[in-house]
Enzyme design. Sequence first.
Site, PDB file in Angstrom:
ATOM      1  N   LYS A   1       1.295   0.376  15.137  1.00 11.87           N
ATOM      2  CA  LYS A   1       2.683   0.329  15.604  1.00 11.87           C
ATOM      3  C   LYS A   1       3.018  -0.877  16.479  1.00 11.87           C
ATOM      4  O   LYS A   1       4.188  -1.237  16.595  1.00 11.87           O
ATOM      5  CB  LYS A   1       3.015   1.605  16.401  1.00 11.87           C
ATOM      6  CG  LYS A   1       3.058   2.847  15.561  1.00 11.87           C
ATOM      7  CD  LYS A   1       4.184   2.824  14.555  1.00 11.87           C
ATOM      8  CE  LYS A   1       3.799   3.503  13.255  1.00 11.87           C
ATOM      9  NZ  LYS A   1       4.217   2.752  12.079  1.00 11.87           N
TER      10      LYS A   1
ATOM     11  N   TYR B   1       4.045   6.758   9.988  1.00 12.26           N
ATOM     12  CA  TYR B   1       3.161   5.633   9.663  1.00 12.26           C
ATOM     13  C   TYR B   1       3.944   4.513   8.971  1.00 12.26           C
ATOM     14  O   TYR B   1       3.773   3.334   9.303  1.00 12.26           O
ATOM     15  CB  TYR B   1       2.011   6.089   8.759  1.00 12.26           C
ATOM     16  CG  TYR B   1       0.901   5.057   8.657  1.00 12.26           C
ATOM     17  CD1 TYR B   1       0.896   4.101   7.634  1.00 12.26           C
ATOM     18  CD2 TYR B   1      -0.128   5.019   9.595  1.00 12.26           C
ATOM     19  CE1 TYR B   1      -0.096   3.144   7.547  1.00 12.26           C
ATOM     20  CE2 TYR B   1      -1.137   4.052   9.518  1.00 12.26           C
ATOM     21  CZ  TYR B   1      -1.106   3.120   8.482  1.00 12.26           C
ATOM     22  OH  TYR B   1      -2.088   2.152   8.408  1.00 12.26           O
TER      23      TYR B   1
ATOM     24  N   HIS C   1       0.835  -1.201   0.000  1.00 11.53           N
ATOM     25  CA  HIS C   1       0.000   0.000   0.000  1.00 11.53           C
ATOM     26  C   HIS C   1       0.872   1.254   0.000  1.00 11.53           C
ATOM     27  O   HIS C   1       1.774   1.390   0.816  1.00 11.53           O
ATOM     28  CB  HIS C   1      -0.906   0.013   1.251  1.00 11.53           C
ATOM     29  CG  HIS C   1      -2.125  -0.845   1.078  1.00 11.53           C
ATOM     30  ND1 HIS C   1      -3.233  -0.718   1.878  1.00 11.53           N
ATOM     31  CD2 HIS C   1      -2.407  -1.843   0.200  1.00 11.53           C
ATOM     32  CE1 HIS C   1      -4.163  -1.588   1.490  1.00 11.53           C
ATOM     33  NE2 HIS C   1      -3.674  -2.292   0.470  1.00 11.53           N
TER      34      HIS C   1
ATOM     35  N   TYR D   1      -9.177   5.766   7.647  1.00 10.09           N
ATOM     36  CA  TYR D   1      -9.317   6.128   9.068  1.00 10.09           C
ATOM     37  C   TYR D   1     -10.360   7.235   9.132  1.00 10.09           C
ATOM     38  O   TYR D   1     -10.141   8.326   8.588  1.00 10.09           O
ATOM     39  CB  TYR D   1      -7.988   6.641   9.617  1.00 10.09           C
ATOM     40  CG  TYR D   1      -6.912   5.593   9.787  1.00 10.09           C
ATOM     41  CD1 TYR D   1      -6.132   5.166   8.709  1.00 10.09           C
ATOM     42  CD2 TYR D   1      -6.655   5.020  11.032  1.00 10.09           C
ATOM     43  CE1 TYR D   1      -5.139   4.214   8.876  1.00 10.09           C
ATOM     44  CE2 TYR D   1      -5.659   4.067  11.207  1.00 10.09           C
ATOM     45  CZ  TYR D   1      -4.904   3.660  10.120  1.00 10.09           C
ATOM     46  OH  TYR D   1      -3.927   2.707  10.284  1.00 10.09           O
TER      47      TYR D   1
ATOM     48  N   PRO E   1      -3.929   0.800  18.760  1.00 11.20           N
ATOM     49  CA  PRO E   1      -3.647   0.319  17.399  1.00 11.20           C
ATOM     50  C   PRO E   1      -3.855   1.370  16.299  1.00 11.20           C
ATOM     51  O   PRO E   1      -3.576   1.112  15.140  1.00 11.20           O
ATOM     52  CB  PRO E   1      -4.606  -0.853  17.234  1.00 11.20           C
ATOM     53  CG  PRO E   1      -5.596  -0.742  18.293  1.00 11.20           C
ATOM     54  CD  PRO E   1      -5.012   0.059  19.393  1.00 11.20           C
TER      55      PRO E   1
HETATM   56  P1  FAS Z   1       2.027 -11.233  22.205  1.00  4.36           P
HETATM   57  O1  FAS Z   1       1.068 -10.801  23.272  1.00  4.36           O
HETATM   58  O2  FAS Z   1       1.569 -11.336  20.801  1.00  4.36           O
HETATM   59  O3  FAS Z   1       2.627 -12.681  22.580  1.00  4.36           O
HETATM   60  C1  FAS Z   1       2.969 -12.993  23.910  1.00  4.36           C
HETATM   61  C2  FAS Z   1       2.988 -14.509  24.049  1.00  4.36           C
HETATM   62  O4  FAS Z   1       3.429 -14.817  25.381  1.00  4.36           O
HETATM   63  C3  FAS Z   1       1.609 -15.140  23.886  1.00  4.36           C
HETATM   64  O5  FAS Z   1       1.660 -16.192  22.959  1.00  4.36           O
HETATM   65  C4  FAS Z   1       1.242 -15.642  25.290  1.00  4.36           C
HETATM   66  O6  FAS Z   1       0.529 -16.863  25.263  1.00  4.36           O
HETATM   67  C5  FAS Z   1       2.609 -15.827  25.928  1.00  4.36           C
HETATM   68  N1  FAS Z   1       2.576 -15.653  27.385  1.00  4.36           N
HETATM   69  C6  FAS Z   1       1.964 -14.681  28.101  1.00  4.36           C
HETATM   70  N2  FAS Z   1       2.162 -14.870  29.423  1.00  4.36           N
HETATM   71  C7  FAS Z   1       2.925 -16.003  29.538  1.00  4.36           C
HETATM   72  C8  FAS Z   1       3.453 -16.721  30.650  1.00  4.36           C
HETATM   73  N3  FAS Z   1       3.229 -16.304  31.905  1.00  4.36           N
HETATM   74  N4  FAS Z   1       4.171 -17.843  30.405  1.00  4.36           N
HETATM   75  C9  FAS Z   1       4.405 -18.261  29.124  1.00  4.36           C
HETATM   76  N5  FAS Z   1       3.929 -17.614  28.031  1.00  4.36           N
HETATM   77  C10 FAS Z   1       3.193 -16.506  28.250  1.00  4.36           C
HETATM   78  N6  FAS Z   1      -0.867  -4.137  16.793  1.00  4.36           N
HETATM   79  C11 FAS Z   1      -0.926  -3.522  15.582  1.00  4.36           C
HETATM   80  O7  FAS Z   1       0.127  -3.129  15.053  1.00  4.36           O
HETATM   81  N7  FAS Z   1      -2.139  -3.348  14.944  1.00  4.36           N
HETATM   82  C12 FAS Z   1      -3.309  -3.833  15.495  1.00  4.36           C
HETATM   83  O8  FAS Z   1      -4.374  -3.679  14.921  1.00  4.36           O
HETATM   84  C13 FAS Z   1      -3.288  -4.492  16.737  1.00  4.36           C
HETATM   85  N8  FAS Z   1      -4.433  -4.996  17.303  1.00  4.36           N
HETATM   86  C14 FAS Z   1      -4.359  -5.642  18.516  1.00  4.36           C
HETATM   87  C15 FAS Z   1      -5.515  -6.200  19.136  1.00  4.36           C
HETATM   88  C16 FAS Z   1      -5.429  -6.849  20.388  1.00  4.36           C
HETATM   89  C17 FAS Z   1      -6.673  -7.436  21.022  1.00  4.36           C
HETATM   90  C18 FAS Z   1      -4.185  -6.933  21.047  1.00  4.36           C
HETATM   91  C19 FAS Z   1      -4.074  -7.606  22.406  1.00  4.36           C
HETATM   92  C20 FAS Z   1      -3.044  -6.401  20.449  1.00  4.36           C
HETATM   93  C21 FAS Z   1      -3.120  -5.752  19.176  1.00  4.36           C
HETATM   94  N9  FAS Z   1      -1.996  -5.230  18.549  1.00  4.36           N
HETATM   95  C22 FAS Z   1      -2.034  -4.607  17.348  1.00  4.36           C
HETATM   96  C23 FAS Z   1      -0.731  -5.325  19.172  1.00  4.36           C
HETATM   97  C24 FAS Z   1      -0.201  -6.715  18.918  1.00  4.36           C
HETATM   98  O9  FAS Z   1      -0.143  -6.951  17.536  1.00  4.36           O
HETATM   99  C25 FAS Z   1       1.135  -6.805  19.607  1.00  4.36           C
HETATM  100  O10 FAS Z   1       1.928  -5.663  19.349  1.00  4.36           O
HETATM  101  C26 FAS Z   1       1.891  -8.043  19.248  1.00  4.36           C
HETATM  102  O11 FAS Z   1       1.083  -9.164  19.467  1.00  4.36           O
HETATM  103  C27 FAS Z   1       3.145  -8.054  20.098  1.00  4.36           C
HETATM  104  O12 FAS Z   1       3.703  -9.299  19.992  1.00  4.36           O
HETATM  105  P2  FAS Z   1       4.430  -9.970  21.256  1.00  4.36           P
HETATM  106  O13 FAS Z   1       5.314  -8.967  21.887  1.00  4.36           O
HETATM  107  O14 FAS Z   1       4.983 -11.257  20.734  1.00  4.36           O
HETATM  108  O15 FAS Z   1       3.272 -10.245  22.317  1.00  4.36           O
HETATM  109  C1  PHB Z   2      -5.779  -4.033  11.047  1.00  5.81           C
HETATM  110  O1  PHB Z   2      -5.882  -4.313   9.824  1.00  5.81           O
HETATM  111  O2  PHB Z   2      -6.055  -4.848  11.952  1.00  5.81           O
HETATM  112  C2  PHB Z   2      -5.300  -2.648  11.432  1.00  5.81           C
HETATM  113  C3  PHB Z   2      -4.779  -1.815  10.458  1.00  5.81           C
HETATM  114  C4  PHB Z   2      -4.329  -0.548  10.818  1.00  5.81           C
HETATM  115  C5  PHB Z   2      -4.423  -0.139  12.145  1.00  5.81           C
HETATM  116  C6  PHB Z   2      -4.940  -1.001  13.122  1.00  5.81           C
HETATM  117  C7  PHB Z   2      -5.388  -2.261  12.761  1.00  5.81           C
HETATM  118  O3  PHB Z   2      -3.995   1.106  12.492  1.00  5.81           O
END
Ligand code: FAS
Ligand code: PHB
Length: 390
Positions: free
Chosen positions: A297, A385, A72, A201, A293
């Site tokens: 980032k 971005y 994109h 957005y 989100p």
């Molecule tokens: P993660 O949380 O992905 O992974 C952590 C891992 O550690 C998990 O698999 C968990 O099971 C494990 N863990 C936790 N506690 C533990 C313990 N005590 N013992 C052993 N293992 C354990 N980012 C974006 O850029 N765009 C988005 O749209 C976006 N939407 C999101 C929506 C939600 C609901 C959430 C929660 C996050 C969102 N994020 C988004 C952010 C997300 O993408 C994170 O930045 C990303 O998952 C970060 O990855 P990790 O640091 O690996 O953490």
């Molecule tokens: C998504 O596709 O999940 C998404 C894209 C852009 C954002 C947040 C979420 O800023």
Amino acid sequence: MRTQVAIIGSGPSGLLLGQLLSLAGIDNVILDRASKDHILGRVRAGVLEEGTVRLMDEARSGARMHAEGLLHDGISLAFDGRDHRIDLFDLTGGKRVTIYGQTELTHDLMDHREQSGMLSINEAANVTPHDFDGNAPRVTYERHGVTHRIDCDFIAGCDGFHGVSRRSVPDKAIRTFEKVYPFGWLGILADVPPVNDELIYANHPRGFALCSMRSMSRSRYYVQCPLDEKIEEWDDRRFWDELRRRLPAHHAERVVTGPSFEKSIAPLRSFVAEPMRFNRLFLVGDAAHIVPPTGAKGLNLAASDVHYLFEGLREHYRDRSNAGLDAYSQRALARAWKAVRFSWWMTTILHRFPGTGAFDQKIQEAELDYLTHSRAAATALAENYVGLPF
Ligand code: FAS
Ligand code: PHB
């Protein structure tokens, strides 16, 4: 058991770090309390910065991302019934973002780890880091009622916001900064073509909306909702009606609706823990910082943390130098705080805050007006971005 690096967490941070370490000949074990299916069932991010794409290539796990990811060159901001394209490619001298779901990225990394034969231990209970303030750290965990111990040189806390790693640091050794937003995002996934070729957005008096996608046949949509909203009060019809109300008419009439197969509400917060290193324990990704989100980032910040930590660990083992490890926290936090700022700023200019006064509303409108009439303002948005340099 003994390894060089014990990684707690098998999300994007842990898997990407594990893959890079393995390719560099540095032994590592990944532990996660969840099953692989549970991890792959989580729907999260969708936008990859070029730095994240490069790291996936460095991890030799980028083939499907390049084959299926969408490049994109811009995004649109929609308000007052119109939309305004921000030409990321032009404003950043040729940079762009790749649309590729975090679920797919995680799947690719998991597949490559299995092919490399490196050890991942899922459904590990009570994973606990020990003695990371000394020179002989270890991690214990339980599985099928048996307690196991892994001696290691370093522990990477890649276990997310609710993980055990940050909680294992003494309160006096860590400082946290937090801002909780007074709303959440209600998101759906549906196998319908996206309403637009690029992300939209939208800032509307009824609230924020985001039109995103996973492919040209799978759409990802979000609407801002109150924090106490109940997911069971949102059937698909209500979601589609609300989304269309928040878009300019020429987009609203083109929305293709269909049954959602994923629907969830995510709270929004900004959070940073300082420092990110505690002698032999390093916090990575969501374990150290959380962003709303809105700026896309979260996943990309996890990737830059992995880049800095991997560089430091490789220098330690290959060059017998600790310079990279000693610089990790400062380098990762410098980039994290700029992403936290950008995500906060995008959230403040695009959402309707409960109880906003007339003055603050006019300021938000002036921000959007300035953004869509000033190349300098649009360039500042664009360079953040697409991702600031590592
Ligand atoms: P993660 O949380 O992905 O992974 C952590 C891992 O550690 C998990 O698999 C968990 O099971 C494990 N863990 C936790 N506690 C533990 C313990 N005590 N013992 C052993 N293992 C354990 N980012 C974006 O850029 N765009 C988005 O749209 C976006 N939407 C999101 C929506 C939600 C609901 C959430 C929660 C996050 C969102 N994020 C988004 C952010 C997300 O993408 C994170 O930045 C990303 O998952 C970060 O990855 P990790 O640091 O690996 O953490
Ligand atoms: C998504 O596709 O999940 C998404 C894209 C852009 C954002 C947040 C979420 O800023």
